[in-house]
Design a protein around this motif. Sequence first.
Motif, mmCIF file in Angstrom:
data_model
loop_
_atom_site.group_PDB
_atom_site.id
_atom_site.type_symbol
_atom_site.label_atom_id
_atom_site.label_comp_id
_atom_site.label_asym_id
_atom_site.label_seq_id
_atom_site.Cartn_x
_atom_site.Cartn_y
_atom_site.Cartn_z
ATOM 1 N N PRO A 79 -16.685 16.516 3.689
ATOM 2 C CA PRO A 79 -16.736 15.069 3.882
ATOM 3 C C PRO A 79 -18.400 14.561 4.165
ATOM 4 C CG PRO A 79 -14.879 15.954 4.877
ATOM 5 C CD PRO A 79 -15.565 17.062 4.249
ATOM 6 N N TRP A 80 -18.771 13.605 3.993
ATOM 7 C CA TRP A 80 -20.040 13.234 4.171
ATOM 8 C C TRP A 80 -20.314 13.125 5.820
ATOM 9 C CZ3 TRP A 80 -23.973 13.701 1.043
ATOM 10 C CH2 TRP A 80 -23.760 13.602 -0.245
ATOM 11 N N GLY A 81 -19.345 12.857 6.593
ATOM 12 C CA GLY A 81 -19.472 12.632 8.017
ATOM 13 C C GLY A 81 -19.798 14.155 8.448
ATOM 14 N N GLU A 82 -19.056 15.060 8.148
ATOM 15 C CA GLU A 82 -19.415 16.535 8.608
ATOM 16 C C GLU A 82 -20.844 16.940 7.761
ATOM 17 O OE1 GLU A 82 -16.182 19.020 7.471
ATOM 18 O OE2 GLU A 82 -14.712 17.810 8.093
ATOM 19 N N TYR A 83 -21.253 16.768 6.648
ATOM 20 C CA TYR A 83 -22.510 17.176 6.104
ATOM 21 C C TYR A 83 -23.555 16.620 7.247
ATOM 22 C CZ TYR A 83 -26.620 17.363 3.330
ATOM 23 O OH TYR A 83 -27.815 17.191 2.987
ATOM 24 N N TYR A 84 -23.573 15.240 7.444
ATOM 25 C CA TYR A 84 -24.511 14.841 8.243
ATOM 26 C C TYR A 84 -24.453 15.048 9.857
ATOM 27 C CZ TYR A 84 -25.930 11.420 4.640
ATOM 28 O OH TYR A 84 -26.503 10.847 3.295
#
Length: 186
Positions: A118-123
């Motif tokens: 998920p993008w939140g985890e990536y950022y």
Amino acid sequence: MGSQAQVESNDSTLSSDEIHELLSNSRRRQTIHVMKRDDGTADLSTLAEEVAAWENDKPVAEVTSDERHLVYTSIQQNHIPQMERAGVITHQRGELELTDEAEELDIYMDIVPKNSIPWGEYYLGLSAFSLALVAAVWVGVFPASIPDLAWAALIGMLFLCSAAYHVYRSREMLLGDDEKPPEFRS
């Protein structure tokens, strides 16, 4: 706010639960996709043929009357009434039209593909990497010949490139932005 929290909008009448319920069915997503793609309107017969073609992985010209009829009946009897009750479409004599409420559905289509994070985890990971890099520069791990501003520029570029790719991928997942709905694209 609870499970019935209203979606933030000036005149919104759809709760988050209602939006998730609407988008939980592929035929409703496909119906909305066709209508968004075709300027907010659709003819039920044409829509049923197109959805039947996607579901049976064949061109519209090869869809049988039975395949079209199954989709037509399902959309007419199950999905149109639910979308009308939610206020995202209007329906008169086989002609469907999106309402302004349908615009609220776009924010819920950010899909995380298989084998992806998920993008939140990536950022979160990118931020941790950036802080570790800043700490390493601060304690002198890297040669002093590399200016501090270069490290700041590197971190800025990492976030800029990541955000640009994120926006690109998110736009690919919008309903109505391509010939086929996101779930039928290769």
